[in-house]
Design a protein around this motif. Structure first.
Motif, PDB file in Angstrom:
ATOM      1  N   MET A   1      52.585  14.191  30.268  1.00  0.00           N
ATOM      2  CA  MET A   1      53.090  14.611  31.575  1.00  0.00           C
ATOM      3  C   MET A   1      52.077  15.429  32.363  1.00  0.00           C
ATOM      4  O   MET A   1      52.020  15.333  33.590  1.00  0.00           O
ATOM      5  CB  MET A   1      54.385  15.420  31.408  1.00  0.00           C
ATOM      6  CG  MET A   1      55.557  14.598  30.962  1.00  0.00           C
ATOM      7  SD  MET A   1      57.109  15.509  30.636  1.00  0.00           S
ATOM      8  CE  MET A   1      56.868  17.116  31.263  1.00  0.00           C
ATOM      9  N   THR A   2      51.290  16.235  31.642  1.00  0.00           N
ATOM     10  CA  THR A   2      50.430  17.198  32.343  1.00  0.00           C
ATOM     11  C   THR A   2      48.937  16.972  32.149  1.00  0.00           C
ATOM     12  O   THR A   2      48.130  17.520  32.896  1.00  0.00           O
ATOM     13  CB  THR A   2      50.732  18.628  31.860  1.00  0.00           C
ATOM     14  OG1 THR A   2      50.379  18.734  30.477  1.00  0.00           O
ATOM     15  CG2 THR A   2      52.186  18.993  32.078  1.00  0.00           C
ATOM     16  N   GLY A   3      48.575  16.230  31.108  1.00  0.00           N
ATOM     17  CA  GLY A   3      47.171  16.057  30.786  1.00  0.00           C
ATOM     18  C   GLY A   3      46.587  17.212  29.988  1.00  0.00           C
ATOM     19  O   GLY A   3      45.392  17.241  29.713  1.00  0.00           O
ATOM     20  N   VAL A   4      47.420  18.174  29.611  1.00  0.00           N
ATOM     21  CA  VAL A   4      46.970  19.360  28.878  1.00  0.00           C
ATOM     22  C   VAL A   4      47.332  19.215  27.407  1.00  0.00           C
ATOM     23  O   VAL A   4      48.488  18.982  27.060  1.00  0.00           O
ATOM     24  CB  VAL A   4      47.627  20.641  29.446  1.00  0.00           C
ATOM     25  CG1 VAL A   4      47.209  21.867  28.651  1.00  0.00           C
ATOM     26  CG2 VAL A   4      47.291  20.800  30.917  1.00  0.00           C
ATOM     27  N   ASP A   5      46.331  19.375  26.539  1.00  0.00           N
ATOM     28  CA  ASP A   5      46.552  19.335  25.093  1.00  0.00           C
ATOM     29  C   ASP A   5      46.740  20.761  24.585  1.00  0.00           C
ATOM     30  O   ASP A   5      45.816  21.574  24.635  1.00  0.00           O
ATOM     31  CB  ASP A   5      45.371  18.674  24.386  1.00  0.00           C
ATOM     32  CG  ASP A   5      45.564  18.551  22.878  1.00  0.00           C
ATOM     33  OD1 ASP A   5      46.660  18.902  22.380  1.00  0.00           O
ATOM     34  OD2 ASP A   5      44.620  18.116  22.204  1.00  0.00           O
ATOM     35  N   LEU A   6      47.932  21.078  24.124  1.00  0.00           N
ATOM     36  CA  LEU A   6      48.251  22.434  23.667  1.00  0.00           C
ATOM     37  C   LEU A   6      48.206  22.580  22.153  1.00  0.00           C
ATOM     38  O   LEU A   6      48.642  23.598  21.627  1.00  0.00           O
ATOM     39  CB  LEU A   6      49.641  22.827  24.177  1.00  0.00           C
ATOM     40  CG  LEU A   6      49.791  22.957  25.680  1.00  0.00           C
ATOM     41  CD1 LEU A   6      51.243  23.189  26.056  1.00  0.00           C
ATOM     42  CD2 LEU A   6      48.913  24.075  26.216  1.00  0.00           C
ATOM     43  N   THR A   7      47.675  21.617  21.454  1.00  0.00           N
ATOM     44  CA  THR A   7      47.680  21.630  19.995  1.00  0.00           C
ATOM     45  C   THR A   7      47.134  22.932  19.431  1.00  0.00           C
ATOM     46  O   THR A   7      47.751  23.546  18.554  1.00  0.00           O
ATOM     47  CB  THR A   7      46.879  20.433  19.441  1.00  0.00           C
ATOM     48  OG1 THR A   7      47.429  19.233  19.973  1.00  0.00           O
ATOM     49  CG2 THR A   7      46.949  20.390  17.930  1.00  0.00           C
ATOM     50  N   ASP A   8      45.998  23.382  19.907  1.00  0.00           N
ATOM     51  CA  ASP A   8      45.383  24.607  19.377  1.00  0.00           C
ATOM     52  C   ASP A   8      46.237  25.840  19.652  1.00  0.00           C
ATOM     53  O   ASP A   8      46.313  26.741  18.825  1.00  0.00           O
ATOM     54  CB  ASP A   8      43.987  24.808  19.960  1.00  0.00           C
ATOM     55  CG  ASP A   8      43.003  23.758  19.475  1.00  0.00           C
ATOM     56  OD1 ASP A   8      43.267  23.127  18.426  1.00  0.00           O
ATOM     57  OD2 ASP A   8      41.988  23.550  20.155  1.00  0.00           O
ATOM     58  N   ARG A   9      46.876  25.886  20.783  1.00  0.00           N
ATOM     59  CA  ARG A   9      47.711  27.046  21.134  1.00  0.00           C
ATOM     60  C   ARG A   9      49.012  27.069  20.346  1.00  0.00           C
ATOM     61  O   ARG A   9      49.535  28.130  20.031  1.00  0.00           O
ATOM     62  CB  ARG A   9      48.010  27.041  22.626  1.00  0.00           C
ATOM     63  CG  ARG A   9      46.773  27.235  23.463  1.00  0.00           C
ATOM     64  CD  ARG A   9      47.139  27.292  24.914  1.00  0.00           C
ATOM     65  NE  ARG A   9      46.005  26.846  25.709  1.00  0.00           N
ATOM     66  CZ  ARG A   9      46.059  26.635  26.987  1.00  0.00           C
ATOM     67  NH1 ARG A   9      47.184  26.805  27.643  1.00  0.00           N
ATOM     68  NH2 ARG A   9      44.991  26.234  27.642  1.00  0.00           N
TER      69      ARG A   9
END
Length: 93
Positions: free
Chosen positions: A12-20
């Motif tokens: 949806m956003t293009g942001v990968d939050l895996t690390d966070r």
């Protein structure tokens, strides 16, 4: 377990939050709750089915009530996970 939520957010956003996500105790707690709800619903349904042999009003049966609560919480916990992902995206560098 969080992989589908992370993938959905990234799509949806293009942001990968895996690390966070890995270090976020709130999100990990929500994930633990989300994982446990289907089993809680299953166990309470099994208990209710055992009680059904006795003529018991379903709505007043504690196991049936627990089953309903567990099933009702799944969408709420899903929404909380999605909300937390948005929070991590907007409040974490």
């Amino acid at each position: 377990m969080l992989a589908p939520f992370i993938a959905e957010y990234q799509a949806m956003t293009g942001v990968d939050l895996t690390d966070r996500v890995v270090g976020d105790s709130v999100l990990l707690s929500l994930a633990a709750m989300y994982i446990s709800l289907p089993r809680a619903a299953e166990q309470s349904a099994e208990a209710w089915m055992r009680d059904c042999r006795i003529a018991v009003d379903r709505a007043s049966n504690r196991s049936w009530q627990l089953n309903q609560h567990a099933n009702d919480l799944l969408p709420e916990v899903s929404a909380a996970i999605r909300h937390r992902l948005r929070y991590l995206d907007t409040h974490t560098p």
